[in-house]
Design a protein around this motif. Structure first.
Motif, PDB file in Angstrom:
ATOM      1  N   UNK A 100       0.821  -1.209   0.000  1.00 35.93           N
ATOM      2  CA  UNK A 100       0.000   0.000   0.000  1.00 35.93           C
ATOM      3  C   UNK A 100       0.859   1.266   0.000  1.00 35.93           C
ATOM      4  N   UNK A 101       2.136   1.141   0.351  1.00 42.39           N
ATOM      5  CA  UNK A 101       2.999   2.312   0.408  1.00 42.39           C
ATOM      6  C   UNK A 101       3.869   2.377  -0.827  1.00 42.39           C
ATOM      7  N   UNK A 102       4.288   3.576  -1.165  1.00 40.97           N
ATOM      8  CA  UNK A 102       5.198   3.742  -2.292  1.00 40.97           C
ATOM      9  C   UNK A 102       4.462   3.969  -3.599  1.00 40.97           C
ATOM     10  N   UNK A 103       5.141   3.643  -4.677  1.00 39.93           N
ATOM     11  CA  UNK A 103       4.613   3.883  -6.015  1.00 39.93           C
ATOM     12  C   UNK A 103       3.767   2.697  -6.484  1.00 39.93           C
ATOM     13  N   UNK A 104       2.993   2.905  -7.547  1.00 38.85           N
ATOM     14  CA  UNK A 104       2.096   1.857  -8.030  1.00 38.85           C
ATOM     15  C   UNK A 104       2.836   0.760  -8.796  1.00 38.85           C
ATOM     16  N   UNK A 105       4.018   1.075  -9.322  1.00 35.01           N
ATOM     17  CA  UNK A 105       4.813   0.089 -10.064  1.00 35.01           C
ATOM     18  C   UNK A 105       6.117  -0.174  -9.328  1.00 35.01           C
ATOM     19  N   UNK A 106       6.562  -1.408  -9.409  1.00 38.66           N
ATOM     20  CA  UNK A 106       7.770  -1.854  -8.731  1.00 38.66           C
ATOM     21  C   UNK A 106       8.683  -2.486  -9.767  1.00 38.66           C
ATOM     22  N   UNK A 107       9.962  -2.105  -9.778  1.00 39.92           N
ATOM     23  CA  UNK A 107      10.904  -2.710 -10.712  1.00 39.92           C
ATOM     24  C   UNK A 107      11.838  -3.620  -9.932  1.00 39.92           C
ATOM     25  N   UNK A 108      11.995  -4.829 -10.447  1.00 35.23           N
ATOM     26  CA  UNK A 108      12.940  -5.781  -9.874  1.00 35.23           C
ATOM     27  C   UNK A 108      14.152  -5.797 -10.795  1.00 35.23           C
ATOM     28  N   UNK A 109      15.257  -5.256 -10.338  1.00 31.05           N
ATOM     29  CA  UNK A 109      16.463  -5.137 -11.153  1.00 31.05           C
ATOM     30  C   UNK A 109      17.143  -6.500 -11.221  1.00 31.05           C
ATOM     31  N   UNK A 110      17.395  -6.964 -12.449  1.00 36.66           N
ATOM     32  CA  UNK A 110      18.068  -8.253 -12.625  1.00 36.66           C
ATOM     33  C   UNK A 110      19.526  -8.091 -13.022  1.00 36.66           C
ATOM     34  N   UNK A 111      19.852  -6.955 -13.668  1.00 33.84           N
ATOM     35  CA  UNK A 111      21.230  -6.745 -14.119  1.00 33.84           C
ATOM     36  C   UNK A 111      21.486  -5.258 -14.294  1.00 33.84           C
ATOM     37  N   UNK A 112      22.656  -4.829 -13.870  1.00 34.89           N
ATOM     38  CA  UNK A 112      23.074  -3.439 -14.081  1.00 34.89           C
ATOM     39  C   UNK A 112      23.849  -3.406 -15.390  1.00 34.89           C
ATOM     40  N   UNK A 113      23.337  -2.675 -16.373  1.00 33.46           N
ATOM     41  CA  UNK A 113      23.960  -2.603 -17.689  1.00 33.46           C
ATOM     42  C   UNK A 113      25.070  -1.557 -17.707  1.00 33.46           C
ATOM     43  N   UNK A 114      24.775  -0.350 -17.193  1.00 36.09           N
ATOM     44  CA  UNK A 114      25.754   0.731 -17.272  1.00 36.09           C
ATOM     45  C   UNK A 114      25.462   1.764 -16.193  1.00 36.09           C
ATOM     46  N   UNK A 115      26.519   2.341 -15.666  1.00 34.99           N
ATOM     47  CA  UNK A 115      26.415   3.482 -14.760  1.00 34.99           C
ATOM     48  C   UNK A 115      26.955   4.676 -15.537  1.00 34.99           C
ATOM     49  N   UNK A 116      26.097   5.645 -15.796  1.00 38.27           N
ATOM     50  CA  UNK A 116      26.447   6.747 -16.677  1.00 38.27           C
ATOM     51  C   UNK A 116      26.941   7.955 -15.905  1.00 38.27           C
ATOM     52  N   UNK A 117      27.921   7.719 -15.076  1.00 34.18           N
ATOM     53  CA  UNK A 117      28.537   8.806 -14.314  1.00 34.18           C
ATOM     54  C   UNK A 117      30.005   8.473 -14.154  1.00 34.18           C
ATOM     55  N   UNK A 118      30.773   9.500 -13.906  1.00 34.63           N
ATOM     56  CA  UNK A 118      32.206   9.292 -13.699  1.00 34.63           C
ATOM     57  C   UNK A 118      32.473   9.145 -12.210  1.00 34.63           C
ATOM     58  N   UNK A 119      33.358   8.241 -11.839  1.00 39.76           N
ATOM     59  CA  UNK A 119      33.671   8.108 -10.411  1.00 39.76           C
ATOM     60  C   UNK A 119      34.302   9.388  -9.866  1.00 39.76           C
ATOM     61  N   UNK A 120      33.993   9.680  -8.647  1.00 36.21           N
ATOM     62  CA  UNK A 120      34.521  10.876  -8.017  1.00 36.21           C
ATOM     63  C   UNK A 120      35.847  10.526  -7.357  1.00 36.21           C
ATOM     64  N   UNK A 121      36.860  11.311  -7.684  1.00 33.78           N
ATOM     65  CA  UNK A 121      38.175  11.127  -7.083  1.00 33.78           C
ATOM     66  C   UNK A 121      38.222  11.964  -5.813  1.00 33.78           C
ATOM     67  N   UNK A 122      38.549  11.352  -4.703  1.00 33.28           N
ATOM     68  CA  UNK A 122      38.456  12.009  -3.396  1.00 33.28           C
ATOM     69  C   UNK A 122      39.501  13.079  -3.189  1.00 33.28           C
ATOM     70  N   UNK A 123      40.598  13.068  -3.893  1.00 38.70           N
ATOM     71  CA  UNK A 123      41.663  14.036  -3.682  1.00 38.70           C
ATOM     72  C   UNK A 123      41.434  15.357  -4.413  1.00 38.70           C
ATOM     73  N   UNK A 124      40.333  15.528  -5.074  1.00 37.56           N
ATOM     74  CA  UNK A 124      40.075  16.762  -5.827  1.00 37.56           C
ATOM     75  C   UNK A 124      39.503  17.822  -4.944  1.00 37.56           C
TER      76      UNK A 124
END
Length: 124
Positions: A100-124
């Motif tokens: 009853x809580x949350x959104x009306x649709x639920x996604x079950x992630x089976x595989x991560x295809x791509x992360x479209x961000x660059x990793x953050x370097x901590x020394x910057x």
């Protein structure tokens, strides 16, 4: 008697040689089954133990299972702050949310295809 026997043989040969109409080879009907595991691209927003995948035309609550927890942990290298939004591309199944809580649709992630961000370097 010979004529009668000859007549019977001719009739039997005629009946035996009567060709059946040739059957047309049946065309194979193959159903294309929609792949229930589709690719979704959107912003992954996680707060605590809850997460949401927000695309251009959808907003899905993420089912928090082992794959989603691993994804949340791996996204820490890409976030500037705890509540940062990271764009990802995942494969998953969308279902109706029975809770009853949350959104009306639920996604079950089976595989991560791509992360479209660059990793953050901590020394910057």
């Amino acid at each position: 008697m010979k004529k009668f026997l000859l007549l019977i043989i001719v009739i039997l040969i005629a009946v035996a040689c009567d060709n059946e109409p040739e059957k047309q080879p049946e065309m194979e009907i193959t159903e294309k089954v929609m792949d229930s595991i589709q690719v979704y691209q959107g912003d992954f927003i996680s707060v605590g133990k809850m997460a949401v995948l927000k695309g251009d035309k959808f907003v899905y609550q993420v089912k928090m299972d082992s794959v989603a927890f691993k994804l949340t942990d791996s996204l820490n290298a890409f976030k500037k702050s705890e509540n940062s939004i990271v764009t990802i591309k995942v494969k998953g199944q969308v279902k109706d949310n029975v809770q009853a809580t949350g959104y009306s649709k639920l996604i079950e992630i089976t595989e991560v295809v791509d992360i479209m961000a660059k990793p953050i370097i901590e020394n910057e």
